[in-house]
Motif scaffolding. Structure first.
Motif, PDB file in Angstrom:
ATOM      1  N   HIS A  87      42.008  44.235  30.425  1.00 27.72           N
ATOM      2  CA  HIS A  87      40.751  43.933  31.124  1.00 27.72           C
ATOM      3  C   HIS A  87      39.691  45.016  30.927  1.00 27.72           C
ATOM      4  N   VAL A  88      40.079  46.258  31.125  1.00 25.25           N
ATOM      5  CA  VAL A  88      39.093  47.330  31.034  1.00 25.25           C
ATOM      6  C   VAL A  88      38.797  47.656  29.585  1.00 25.25           C
ATOM      7  N   MET A  89      39.853  47.815  28.803  1.00 23.54           N
ATOM      8  CA  MET A  89      39.692  48.254  27.426  1.00 23.54           C
ATOM      9  C   MET A  89      38.784  47.325  26.642  1.00 23.54           C
ATOM     10  N   LYS A  90      38.988  46.014  26.805  1.00 22.28           N
ATOM     11  CA  LYS A  90      38.180  45.103  26.005  1.00 22.28           C
ATOM     12  C   LYS A  90      36.705  45.229  26.362  1.00 22.28           C
ATOM     13  N   GLY A 134      47.848  40.621  40.966  1.00 25.12           N
ATOM     14  CA  GLY A 134      49.183  41.179  40.858  1.00 25.12           C
ATOM     15  C   GLY A 134      49.524  41.628  39.455  1.00 25.12           C
ATOM     16  N   LEU A 135      48.495  41.829  38.614  1.00 23.22           N
ATOM     17  CA  LEU A 135      48.776  42.300  37.265  1.00 23.22           C
ATOM     18  C   LEU A 135      49.190  43.759  37.313  1.00 23.22           C
ATOM     19  N   SER A 136      49.958  44.168  36.299  1.00 21.62           N
ATOM     20  CA  SER A 136      50.378  45.561  36.255  1.00 21.62           C
ATOM     21  C   SER A 136      49.187  46.425  35.852  1.00 21.62           C
ATOM     22  N   THR A 137      49.238  47.683  36.255  1.00 22.41           N
ATOM     23  CA  THR A 137      48.150  48.609  35.934  1.00 22.41           C
ATOM     24  C   THR A 137      47.937  48.670  34.420  1.00 22.41           C
ATOM     25  N   THR A 138      49.035  48.678  33.672  1.00 17.69           N
ATOM     26  CA  THR A 138      48.926  48.737  32.215  1.00 17.69           C
ATOM     27  C   THR A 138      48.085  47.582  31.701  1.00 17.69           C
ATOM     28  N   ARG A 139      48.382  46.366  32.202  1.00 18.72           N
ATOM     29  CA  ARG A 139      47.644  45.223  31.690  1.00 18.72           C
ATOM     30  C   ARG A 139      46.172  45.295  32.113  1.00 18.72           C
ATOM     31  N   VAL A 140      45.930  45.720  33.333  1.00 14.20           N
ATOM     32  CA  VAL A 140      44.544  45.809  33.796  1.00 14.20           C
ATOM     33  C   VAL A 140      43.772  46.774  32.911  1.00 14.20           C
ATOM     34  N   ILE A 141      44.377  47.927  32.632  1.00 15.50           N
ATOM     35  CA  ILE A 141      43.641  48.937  31.866  1.00 15.50           C
ATOM     36  C   ILE A 141      43.530  48.553  30.398  1.00 15.50           C
ATOM     37  N   PHE A 142      44.654  48.132  29.799  1.00 15.82           N
ATOM     38  CA  PHE A 142      44.621  47.930  28.355  1.00 15.82           C
ATOM     39  C   PHE A 142      44.068  46.579  27.932  1.00 15.82           C
TER      40      PHE A 142
END
Lengths: 325, 312, 324
Positions: free
Chosen positions: A237-240, A227-235
């Motif tokens: 989880h993915v970004m790191k 249920g994380l926001s897209t922003t958090r997932v991208i910036f």
């Protein structure tokens, strides 16, 4: 970790030693500089005197040992042409090159990563395709030609930006810097963009590829399922995850940018090391060439070391291996 | 097929499998490549460039290096001007010595492509041999070779090429040597990593069990299976070689003025550009861009098609 | 009493370049509070996509084209992405198959647990950490304080799956979708986790969908079973009913191919042929090309019928000669 660092340092010393051999013997095979430097009317005696003065009469092996001995004391010989010690000559021009290279890198990171992420998130959208098309163009454009075209458009046609030199500089701690004055900054824009262009394309592609791969990973799906926001997932989880390869490659590319500054500096008459080395090659100023090479070799080894350490800071898996090794 | 399926389920399954198998790997590759219209366009664009380069003695309006055909008085003419003697149009103008730009570009393309292709082929052969040797024999041979490769790759290509040219001087042979020196390591690294994967496969073991010679195993069995990544790297590196040669020539360190490549043409125009005579630098650059871009675009699609990780 | 989750005629289709793939084709089922539904099928049968459809996590080129997913009085298919986000992880949570892949390798466990808490509840960082710690303890992870600061690669597979389960349980969801959560684990650990999950579900009265290809897992765990083949439900019923008296030839094949003591020394039964490509499904019953009892009638698509009370089967020739 300490063992690892020490081992890396020993390797570095070995590489530097090998490079002194290659560089010195390589460069000293170049044609005889006396022919260029000495007055054509010079007779045998004046010729020999000149040779002696430059230390070129000794056997090459002896020249090498003199070179190494001097190099260890920080003396890399005197420029045949200018007559100044080569090392300070180069060091004096280093800030200009580093300033240019770093601003190009920063430009590449701050434009390349967002564009690459966008293209990776929306690979089939028009904007995503335009970004990718642009990056292929950036890869294929010969940077020296782009430099010329930039001068023509922005300097000659519209007279918007200056195209030669560093402009007004400010001295901070004995180093002259351009980016602190408005005039200097305006002088930097064209060369920095020119130098950054290829790297921007590279960063876009790396980021996009990483993005596309990461978006299909289970951990991204799981993060979304939490249920994380897209922003958090991208910036987060993915970004790191994608920053790891991007930072590694960019670190290694810093050396490349410094080397490629040779071209940009020549086009924009930017008074850095690159312009110096081109001028020196044309007049066979051996000590300067050797000194330039030694300094760059040193710089690259240093950069590689830093990148490795940085890498282990970002990626916990590598950190653990480093401790074990 | 449907009638068959009712009574003989297994036969139906194997029949559909056979139908799928008819497509050969080459056909699959071809249809994969043709999925992208851009890639098809790039391929034909490259064919045109190649044709211009190969056929330039016959198709270019003038021979720019035949002094008899050049009138120094007609220098720096803008595109579209006519030749005084016979009214021939200089479609892309003339350069500082009065040579027709269009012809100069055709000949320049020829030189650029020749240097790129030659250095690519030699670097590929050298790198492949070295990389395969490292992978096949492993152990100390591998360690030594890969150390050299790593060392070589840790230095920027332009720097190494610059130094070599400073040592060797100018000339087509010299620049090819320089380009091969900076590029062989890429091929060696690529083929080694691929060969290390392939070497553990059963068919190599089988070949070794048959007591085939090393040379035969490496070149007849191992090499063909390592080709896909090599093709991709090869395309990219040829484009790189062309760009690098142009850059070095631009810096005055590559080809001598007697054999002008596109890089030198652009450099010649540098001096005139500040007075607004853009065409002398502009058009050779466009030609260079097209040559490099078509190769890169083909390489891009090849990477997608040949990459097993992306195959669905 | 209304079921916790009720899926009605769900259709999820992937619009690929090669053609439309009906990954989920007219699937309906219900799960009640405190009950475990076993969703059984081979890989590619659409069971995972069914799970993702419920969560609203079907990625393009796939999308739900038809059907309703009723959960707590709302149709999840109609909800906005933002409203869905508030349901995911809070009211419906998931555990995935491969514990090596579900936790982000570069983020610490505490980060990944605390963010899941803060996504749905306003609380201080300390309170969240406390909750995360308790959750780890609940799933049997020793010294949770230390483990919170670790990275996923420092855990074993079983431990990672426990962490994933702990994350799924953080908000005491009404429904858990578990997608083959024990397939990648050792048999002993598998048994432990099965036992614990069952206990946790019963305790908190959570409904659960357990997606698996392994009938033996479902046998000891689930209350009801849905068997899927090529995107369609082929058989439904209670665990005992389906396993003791399978009606569909496919289910019979699945059960027959599980090795047991009675089959020792004899060749294992297997289902002939291969799973058909979802792009070129046989017309009519998708299983007919592998089916021993198929005939001309099977070229028409069979509907789900209920030859026995409480059972459903999608077959013209259900196996009825096994009197109960």
């Amino acid at each position: 970790m300490t063992v690892y660092v020490i081992r890396r340092l020993l390797q570095a010393v070995l590489v530097i030693f090998i490079m002194t051999l290659i560089v010195f013997f390589g460069v000293n095979v170049i044609g005889n500089p006396i022919d260029i430097l000495v007055d054509p009317d010079c007779d045998q005696a004046c010729f020999e005197a000149a040779e002696k003065a430059l230390g070129l009469d000794k056997p090459i092996i002896e020249q090498y040992f003199i070179f190494v001995e001097n190099a260890l004391q920080g003396n890399l010989g005197k420029s045949f042409v200018i007559g100044m010690p080569a090392l300070p000559l180069i060091v004096e021009r280093m800030p200009a090159t580093l300033e240019l290279a770093l601003s190009a890198m920063i430009l590449a990171i701050f434009t390349g990563i967002p564009l690459g992420m966008w293209a990776g998130l929306r690979p089939d959208s028009v904007s995503g395709k335009v970004i990718m098309g642009g990056s292929i163009l950036g890869f294929s454009l010969p940077s020296f030609w782009v430099g010329l075209m930039m001068i023509m458009i922005f300097a000659v046609e519209f007279g918007l930006l200056p195209s030669t030199g560093r402009g007004e500089t400010v001295t901070v701690g004995g180093i002259r810097l351009s980016f602190l004055t408005l005039d200097g900054l305006s002088h930097m824009i064209l060369p920095a963009i020119n130098l950054a262009l290829y790297k921007i394309s590279l960063v876009i592609r790396l980021t996009r590829a990483g993005m596309r791969e990461a978006m299909h990973q289970d951990y991204v799906k799981f993060a979304r399922a939490k249920g994380l926001s897209t922003t958090r997932v991208i910036f987060v989880h993915v970004m790191k995850n994608i920053l790891i390869p991007v930072v590694t490659i960019l670190g290694l590319e810093l050396g490349n940018v410094i080397a490629f500054a040779v071209v940009t500096e020549t086009i924009f008459s930017w008074p850095g090391m690159g312009k110096l080395i081109i001028d020196s090659i044309q007049v066979l100023d051996r000590p300067v060439i050797v000194a330039y090479l030694m300094i760059t070799v040193f710089m690259f080894i240093f950069i590689n070391l830093i990148v490795d350490l940085l890498y282990s800071l970002i990626d916990p898996r590598v950190r653990l291996q480093g401790i074990k090794a | 097929m449907t009638e068959l399926a009712n009574g003989l389920p297994l036969a139906a399954v194997s029949a559909t499998e056979k139908a799928a198998d008819v497509e050969t790997p080459f056909q699959r590759f071809l249809s994969g490549y043709c999925e992208s219209k851009v890639a098809i366009g790039a391929f034909f664009g490259f064919l045109v460039v190649l044709f211009l380069a190969l056929a330039c003695p016959w198709i270019s309006p003038t021979n720019p290096y035949d002094l008899m055909q050049v009138d120094i008085m007609e220098n720096r003419l803008p595109p579209g001007s006519a030749r005084y003697s016979d009214g021939m149009i200089y479609w892309l103008g003339t350069d500082g010595q009065g040579r027709d730009m269009l012809s100069g570009i055709f000949y320049g393309l020829r030189t650029s492509l020749f240097v790129g292709a030659m250095s690519g082929v030699i670097a590929l052969m050298l790198g492949t041999t070295v990389g395969l040797t490292a992978a096949y024999f492993g152990g100390r041979v591998d360690t030594v070779i890969m150390r050299i490769v790593d060392l070589q790759l840790s230095f920027p290509t332009i720097l190494v090429a610059l130094m070599l040219l400073a040592i060797l001087g100018q000339g087509v042979d010299k620049i090819i040597i320089a380009l091969v020196t900076v590029q062989w390591a890429y091929y060696a690294r690529t083929i080694r990593s691929q060969a290390l994967i392939e070497r553990r496969r059963e068919y190599i073991e089988a070949a070794q069990c048959l007591a085939l010679g090393h040379r035969r195993i490496v070149f007849r069995h191992l090499l063909p299976n390592c080709m896909p990544p090599l093709i991709v790297v090869g395309t990219v590196q040829v484009a790189h070689a062309i760009a690098l040669e142009a850059t070095l020539s631009f810096l005055g360190l590559g080809l001598p003025p007697t054999e002008p490549s596109l890089g030198l043409l652009i450099a010649n125009g540098f001096d005139y550009m500040l007075s607004g005579r853009y065409w002398i630098s502009f058009y050779p650059g466009v030609a260079l861009l097209i040559a490099i871009a078509t190769i890169n675009l083909m390489g891009d699609q090849l990477r997608d098609v040949l990459n097993p990780r992306l195959q669905k | 009493m209304a079921a916790t989750l009720s899926v009605e005629n769900l259709n999820t289709t992937f619009f690929t370049k090669a053609g439309e793939v009906k990954a989920v084709d007219g699937v309906s089922f219900e799960v009640d509070k405190g009950k475990i539904l076993g969703l059984v099928g081979e890989s590619g049968s659409g069971k995972t996509v069914t799970g993702f459809s419920i969560l609203g996590l079907v990625d393009p080129p796939g999308r739900i084209v038809n059907g309703r997913i009723l959960f707590g009085g709302e149709d999840l298919v109609q909800l906005s992405e933002e409203s869905m986000r508030h349901i995911r992880g809070k009211r419906i949570s998931t555990v995935f198959q491969d514990p090596m892949m579900t936790l982000n390798p570069v983020l610490r466990i505490d980060t990944q647990m605390i963010e899941a808490l803060l996504a749905h509840e306003k609380m201080t960082g300390d309170a969240a950490r406390q909750r995360a710690r308790d959750a780890l303890g609940q799933v049997g992870i020793p010294s949770p304080d230390e483990r919170l600061k670790a990275y996923p690669h420092q855990f074993s597979g079983g431990m990672r799956q426990r962490v994933a389960i702990a994350i799924a349980l953080l908000h005491r969801p009404e429904l858990i979708i578990a997608d083959e959560p024990t397939t990648a684990l050792d048999v002993t650990i598998q048994a432990q986790i099965l036992f614990e999950v069952q206990a946790l579900c019963r305790e908190s009265n959570t409904a659960m969908i357990w997606i698996t290809h392994d009938l033996s897992v479902v046998a000891g765990l689930a209350d009801d079973i849905c068997v899927m083949y090529a995107g369609r439900l082929v058989e439904t019923g209670t665990v005992d009913g389906v396993l003791d008296n399978p009606l569909h030839p496919y289910t019979r094949g699945l059960i027959g191919s599980v090795p047991s003591r009675n089959t020792r020394g004899r060749p294992l039964n297997q289902i002939p042929g291969m799973t058909p490509s979802m792009l070129s499904l046989p017309k009519g019953c998708a299983f007919r090309t592998r089916c021993a009892v198929a005939d001309g009638a099977c070229e028409e698509q069979p509907e789900i019928t209920a030859p026995i009370d409480g059972r459903g089967v999608r077959c013209f020739h259900p196996h009825m000669d096994n009197p109960q």
